[in-house]
Each structure stands twice: as C-alpha cells, then as structure tokens.
Design a protein around this motif. Structure first.
Motif, short mmCIF file in Angstrom:
data_model
loop_
_atom_site.label_atom_id
_atom_site.label_comp_id
_atom_site.label_asym_id
_atom_site.label_seq_id
_atom_site.Cartn_x
_atom_site.Cartn_y
_atom_site.Cartn_z
N GLY A 70 83.68 53.08 -0.12
CA GLY A 70 82.31 52.59 -0.21
C GLY A 70 82.24 51.21 -0.83
O GLY A 70 81.52 50.33 -0.36
N HIS A 71 83.01 51.00 -1.88
CA HIS A 71 83.04 49.70 -2.55
C HIS A 71 83.68 48.65 -1.65
O HIS A 71 83.23 47.51 -1.60
N TYR A 72 84.72 49.05 -0.95
CA TYR A 72 85.41 48.12 -0.06
C TYR A 72 84.49 47.66 1.07
O TYR A 72 84.36 46.46 1.34
N ARG A 73 83.82 48.62 1.71
CA ARG A 73 82.92 48.26 2.80
C ARG A 73 81.76 47.40 2.30
O ARG A 73 81.30 46.50 3.01
N LEU A 74 81.30 47.69 1.10
CA LEU A 74 80.20 46.90 0.54
C LEU A 74 80.61 45.44 0.44
O LEU A 74 79.84 44.55 0.81
N MET A 75 81.82 45.18 -0.04
CA MET A 75 82.27 43.80 -0.22
C MET A 75 82.44 43.06 1.09
O MET A 75 82.11 41.88 1.20
N ILE A 76 82.95 43.74 2.11
CA ILE A 76 83.27 43.02 3.34
C ILE A 76 82.10 42.95 4.31
O ILE A 76 82.11 42.13 5.23
N SER A 105 63.58 48.68 -16.43
CA SER A 105 64.65 47.97 -17.12
C SER A 105 65.58 47.27 -16.13
O SER A 105 66.12 46.20 -16.41
N ILE A 106 65.78 47.90 -14.97
CA ILE A 106 66.64 47.29 -13.96
C ILE A 106 65.97 46.05 -13.38
O ILE A 106 66.61 45.03 -13.14
N TYR A 107 64.65 46.14 -13.17
CA TYR A 107 63.93 45.00 -12.58
C TYR A 107 63.94 43.78 -13.50
O TYR A 107 63.68 42.66 -13.04
N GLN A 108 64.25 43.96 -14.76
CA GLN A 108 64.38 42.81 -15.66
C GLN A 108 65.62 41.99 -15.33
O GLN A 108 65.72 40.82 -15.69
N HIS A 109 66.58 42.62 -14.64
CA HIS A 109 67.84 41.94 -14.32
C HIS A 109 68.03 41.72 -12.82
O HIS A 109 68.73 40.78 -12.42
N PHE A 110 67.44 42.59 -12.01
CA PHE A 110 67.58 42.49 -10.56
C PHE A 110 66.21 42.66 -9.93
O PHE A 110 65.54 43.67 -10.14
N SER A 111 65.81 41.67 -9.14
CA SER A 111 64.44 41.66 -8.61
C SER A 111 64.18 42.78 -7.61
O SER A 111 63.05 43.24 -7.47
N ASP A 112 65.22 43.21 -6.90
CA ASP A 112 65.06 44.27 -5.91
C ASP A 112 66.44 44.85 -5.58
O ASP A 112 67.45 44.45 -6.18
N LYS A 113 66.48 45.79 -4.64
CA LYS A 113 67.75 46.42 -4.29
C LYS A 113 68.74 45.40 -3.76
O LYS A 113 69.94 45.47 -4.05
N SER A 114 68.26 44.44 -2.98
CA SER A 114 69.15 43.43 -2.41
C SER A 114 69.87 42.65 -3.51
O SER A 114 71.08 42.40 -3.42
N ALA A 115 69.13 42.29 -4.55
CA ALA A 115 69.74 41.56 -5.66
C ALA A 115 70.73 42.44 -6.41
O ALA A 115 71.79 41.97 -6.86
N LEU A 116 70.41 43.72 -6.54
CA LEU A 116 71.32 44.66 -7.20
C LEU A 116 72.61 44.80 -6.39
O LEU A 116 73.72 44.79 -6.96
N VAL A 117 72.49 44.93 -5.08
CA VAL A 117 73.67 45.05 -4.23
C VAL A 117 74.52 43.79 -4.32
O VAL A 117 75.75 43.85 -4.39
N ASP A 118 73.87 42.63 -4.35
CA ASP A 118 74.61 41.38 -4.46
C ASP A 118 75.37 41.33 -5.78
O ASP A 118 76.53 40.89 -5.84
N GLY A 119 74.73 41.80 -6.85
CA GLY A 119 75.41 41.86 -8.14
C GLY A 119 76.57 42.83 -8.11
O GLY A 119 77.62 42.59 -8.72
N LEU A 120 76.40 43.94 -7.39
CA LEU A 120 77.46 44.94 -7.29
C LEU A 120 78.65 44.41 -6.49
O LEU A 120 79.80 44.71 -6.81
N ILE A 121 78.38 43.60 -5.47
CA ILE A 121 79.46 42.97 -4.72
C ILE A 121 80.31 42.10 -5.65
O ILE A 121 81.54 42.17 -5.64
N ASP A 122 79.64 41.29 -6.46
CA ASP A 122 80.37 40.44 -7.41
C ASP A 122 81.14 41.29 -8.41
O ASP A 122 82.28 40.96 -8.77
N TYR A 123 80.53 42.37 -8.86
CA TYR A 123 81.19 43.27 -9.83
C TYR A 123 82.45 43.87 -9.21
O TYR A 123 83.53 43.86 -9.82
N ASP A 124 82.33 44.40 -7.99
CA ASP A 124 83.48 45.01 -7.33
C ASP A 124 84.57 43.98 -7.05
O ASP A 124 85.76 44.26 -7.18
N ALA A 125 84.15 42.78 -6.63
CA ALA A 125 85.13 41.73 -6.34
C ALA A 125 85.92 41.36 -7.59
O ALA A 125 87.14 41.15 -7.54
N THR A 126 85.23 41.30 -8.72
CA THR A 126 85.91 41.00 -9.98
C THR A 126 86.89 42.10 -10.34
O THR A 126 88.02 41.84 -10.77
#
Length: 200
Positions: A113-119, A54-75
């Motif tokens: 963890g969220h802060y370091r992820l974003m920067i 189900s996750i792969y339907q929205h994120f092609s791999d871990k890198s894409a998931l992390v990129d989405g999480l960066i946007d989520y945290d930034a918001t």
C-alpha cells in the motif's frame, strides 16, 4: 465512548511532533487498508487519538494528507536503503548497491500500500519530483562509488543505476500483478542478475 479517544495535548511549540504523529497514524491505517482509497481524515484521527479538527490544523484536506504521507514514506524508504548499505564495509561497493536495491524490494513487497502510494499519487501539478527520483539518485551515487573504487562498469554510473532500478521496479510490479504467486526471492535474486549486466 466517542469515536476519538482522548490524548494529552502536545505542549506549545510541539506542532511538528503532532504532525509527525498524524503521519504515523496515517501510515498505520494505510497498512491496514492496503490502499489510500479508504483513507479518511476521520479514520486517521481515530487512529491518532485526536479530533479531525486537529488534523486540519496541519493538512487542509485528504489530498494534502496523502501528499504528506508520500513524503513520510519516501523518507522511511530512503533511510532503510541507506541503513542497508551502511551495515557493509565502505569498500564493499557492489555489495552496498545490492543491499540498497534489496532493501527497496523488501519495502515494496512487505508494504504494498505504501509502495503504490509513492509511485502512483504524486501530482504532476505540485512542481516537485516524485520519490522515485530520490531513490534513483541514491543508486547513482552508489554506482559512482563503484567506479571510483575501480569496478569496471559497462555503462556510465547514471545509466547503470537507471537500468538496475527500472529493472527492479518492473520486477516488483510483476510480482504484485501476480498477487505474490511466486516467492519473494525471485525478486531479490533478480537484483543480482541486473547488477551482473552492468559490470564487467
């Protein structure tokens, strides 16, 4: 019982809701782990109560998931900063700058963890600016409002914002480097000192 608990499937047309639930689950797991290194598709699926497929339907791999999480945290952080200043009167322009920057500090200190992820993790190959640019722009806007309200700045609003933001960012980094050896107040108090440097 299998690794993935059962959950009700979202009705047709609610794919964005599932995507948000995945990001929320990833955020919870990141808070537990403290860094993105141990973040896995399978682990996020377990927290979300869905299958990895189900996750792969929205994120092609871990890198894409992390990129989405960066946007989520930034918001999330941008909203926290905006809400902090919105709680103050519109004419309390300097206090609104302080409120935004202290909200930034609290997020960075409470959610390392969220802060370091974003920067640290926005790829230079994405062609998109990192989230820090967004936060700096919010502070620039706040200093522009100070100037419009008659506050005398020693620097143009953009430079004042960069001085305050970069100084705050550096102080947060020092606090993390010391592994929280000093109270968090040394960071939030430093915001006041920085702002005093850019106003007459």
């Amino acid at each position: 019982m299998g690794e993935t608990s059962q959950r009700a499937r979202n009705p047709w047309g609610q794919g964005e809701r599932l995507r948000l639930e995945i990001l929320e689950a990833a955020a919870r797991l990141l808070s537990e782990l403290g860094s993105a290194e141990g973040l896995t598709i399978r682990g996020v699926a377990r927290v979300a109560g869905i299958s990895p497929a189900s996750i792969y339907q929205h994120f092609s791999d871990k890198s894409a998931l992390v990129d989405g999480l960066i946007d989520y945290d930034a918001t999330q952080l941008a909203e926290v900063m905006a809400q902090a200043q919105a709680q103050l009167p519109a004419d309390a322009v300097l206090d609104r700058v302080r409120a935004q920057m202290k909200a930034y500090c609290r997020f960075a200190l409470d959610s390392p963890g969220h802060y370091r992820l974003m920067i640290d993790n926005r790829s230079a190959n994405t062609g998109r600016p990192g989230p820090l640019t967004q936060f700096v722009q919010q502070v620039i806007t706040a200093f522009e409002r100070c100037q419009e309200a008659g506050v005398r700045l020693r620097l143009p609003p953009e430079r004042a914002a960069v001085v305050v933001f970069v100084g705050t960012h550096g102080r947060v980094a020092l606090w993390h480097a010391s592994q929280g050896a000093r109270p968090t107040e040394v960071v939030t108090d430093f915001v006041d000192e920085l702002i005093s440097l850019v106003i007459d």
